[in-house]
Design a protein around this motif. Structure first.
Motif, PDB file in Angstrom:
ATOM      1  N   VAL A   1      12.792  -3.807  73.848  1.00 54.82           N
ATOM      2  CA  VAL A   1      12.386  -4.952  73.026  1.00 54.82           C
ATOM      3  C   VAL A   1      12.358  -4.558  71.556  1.00 54.82           C
ATOM      4  N   GLU A   2      11.810  -3.390  71.268  1.00 60.30           N
ATOM      5  CA  GLU A   2      11.754  -2.932  69.877  1.00 60.30           C
ATOM      6  C   GLU A   2      13.161  -2.752  69.311  1.00 60.30           C
ATOM      7  N   GLN A   3      14.065  -2.204  70.121  1.00 55.55           N
ATOM      8  CA  GLN A   3      15.438  -2.030  69.666  1.00 55.55           C
ATOM      9  C   GLN A   3      16.109  -3.369  69.385  1.00 55.55           C
ATOM     10  N   ALA A   4      15.859  -4.335  70.260  1.00 54.56           N
ATOM     11  CA  ALA A   4      16.445  -5.662  70.067  1.00 54.56           C
ATOM     12  C   ALA A   4      15.906  -6.312  68.802  1.00 54.56           C
TER      13      ALA A   4
ATOM     14  N   PRO B   1      18.880  -8.841  63.781  1.00 55.47           N
ATOM     15  CA  PRO B   1      19.224  -9.485  62.501  1.00 55.47           C
ATOM     16  C   PRO B   1      20.462  -8.895  61.842  1.00 55.47           C
ATOM     17  N   LYS B   2      20.562  -7.576  61.800  1.00 50.95           N
ATOM     18  CA  LYS B   2      21.729  -6.973  61.153  1.00 50.95           C
ATOM     19  C   LYS B   2      22.993  -7.189  61.987  1.00 50.95           C
ATOM     20  N   TRP B   3      22.833  -7.238  63.301  1.00 56.41           N
ATOM     21  CA  TRP B   3      23.990  -7.484  64.162  1.00 56.41           C
ATOM     22  C   TRP B   3      24.525  -8.896  63.941  1.00 56.41           C
TER      23      TRP B   3
ATOM     24  N   ILE C   1      25.964  -8.127  72.478  1.00 57.32           N
ATOM     25  CA  ILE C   1      25.186  -7.069  71.839  1.00 57.32           C
ATOM     26  C   ILE C   1      24.562  -6.142  72.881  1.00 57.32           C
ATOM     27  N   ASP C   2      24.679  -4.846  72.659  1.00 51.53           N
ATOM     28  CA  ASP C   2      24.021  -3.869  73.534  1.00 51.53           C
ATOM     29  C   ASP C   2      22.747  -3.382  72.865  1.00 51.53           C
ATOM     30  N   TYR C   3      21.689  -4.185  73.007  1.00 50.94           N
ATOM     31  CA  TYR C   3      20.415  -3.767  72.418  1.00 50.94           C
ATOM     32  C   TYR C   3      19.759  -2.657  73.213  1.00 50.94           C
TER      33      TYR C   3
ATOM     34  N   ILE D   1      29.254  -3.211  65.845  1.00 49.64           N
ATOM     35  CA  ILE D   1      28.959  -4.187  64.794  1.00 49.64           C
ATOM     36  C   ILE D   1      27.620  -3.821  64.184  1.00 49.64           C
ATOM     37  N   ALA D   2      27.615  -3.518  62.900  1.00 51.84           N
ATOM     38  CA  ALA D   2      26.384  -3.150  62.183  1.00 51.84           C
ATOM     39  C   ALA D   2      25.655  -2.004  62.874  1.00 51.84           C
ATOM     40  N   GLY D   3      26.419  -1.058  63.410  1.00 55.47           N
ATOM     41  CA  GLY D   3      25.834   0.093  64.066  1.00 55.47           C
ATOM     42  C   GLY D   3      25.380  -0.138  65.484  1.00 55.47           C
ATOM     43  N   VAL D   4      25.667  -1.325  66.047  1.00 55.53           N
ATOM     44  CA  VAL D   4      25.212  -1.673  67.388  1.00 55.53           C
ATOM     45  C   VAL D   4      26.414  -1.759  68.334  1.00 55.53           C
TER      46      VAL D   4
END
Length: 252
Positions: free
Chosen positions: A110-113, A118-120, A83-85, A30-33
């Motif tokens: 944390v930075e990845q999340a 938002p886009k996810w 979500i797999d952040y 979803i949205a690249g995630v």
């Protein structure tokens, strides 16, 4: 006075007992995630579809324990997206790695999340009809991300278990009913901070529910030892309570 309500990750956050079972969901993007999707196995809990946003602990949504929990929610009539952040790099890939830098991994995660969430969330909303209802659940590392969405107009309710990295601002900015599932022993969310959280919710006249389990520690909601009756019951009761919470507010 510090605004901290739940502290940073502790050693308890990185220990686990793997559960057994056959996951029923699938991996999607979803949205690249990367995302775990578990579809409902019974009729929707209300006239419209209800989607659970699942924010995992450091083991990620594709860890067997997390998959089985998401599948349980799906068995109760919900569609679940996790979500797999961590983008395929959860904590358990490194636990036996000599010299591994846990702090650097946490900072990266944390930075990845922060970047991907938002886009996810927008991508999730694009997947479903306009009348879809949403709830969120966050475990440990996932709690602040559940609160981030709870500060918007998207959710019907939210729930967290043994949270980390929460502030008073998270509670003050939440717009939805909140469930807290808590352990008697939790260095990240000890009793004084838990009671302060309750005071804040009382002051703002929020709708909330705290459940506190004796005989268990931080992580019980996802990583309890099923061979220990006290832990197994607390973990299962945590999940039952969350399902009841979601059904209560998604059906109104």
């Amino acid at each position: 006075m510090s605004s901290t309500l739940a502290g940073p990750l502790t050693d308890h956050c990185f220990t686990t007992v793997a559960h057994s079972g056959a996951p029923r969901g699938e991996s999607i993007t979803i949205a690249g995630v990367p995302t775990y999707l578990s579809a409902p196995q019974s009729p929707p809990v209300s006239g419209s579809k209800t989607v659970i946003l699942y924010f995992s602990d450091v083991f990620g949504p594709f860890y067997i324990n997390a998959q089985l929990i998401q599948d349980y929610y799906a068995s109760q009539g919900f569609t679940v997206v996790g979500i797999d952040y961590f983008f395929g790099d959860p904590i358990h890939l490194h636990l036996e790695e000599p010299g591994w830098d846990r702090l650097a991994w946490r900072t990266k995660s944390v930075e990845q999340a922060q970047t991907s969430l938002p886009k996810w969330v927008d991508g999730v909303k694009d997947m479903f009809d306009a009348d879809t209802k949403y709830c969120a659940v966050g475990y440990c590392f996932g709690a602040p991300w559940a609160f981030q969405v709870a500060a918007t107009d998207m959710l019907s309710c939210a729930a967290v278990a043994h949270p980390t990295n929460l502030t008073e601002e998270h509670l003050n900015e939440s717009k939805v009913p909140l469930l807290f599932s808590c352990a008697e022993t939790d260095s990240a969310f000890p009793a004084p901070l838990r009671r302060r959280a309750e005071d804040i919710l009382v002051e703002k006249k929020a709708t909330y529910y705290f459940q506190i389990f004796s005989g268990v520690s931080h992580g019980f909601g996802t990583r309890a030892d099923p061979e220990v009756e006290t832990q197994r019951w607390a973990k299962e009761e945590c999940q039952r309570a969350m399902v009841g919470w979601f059904k209560r507010f998604a059906s109104t």
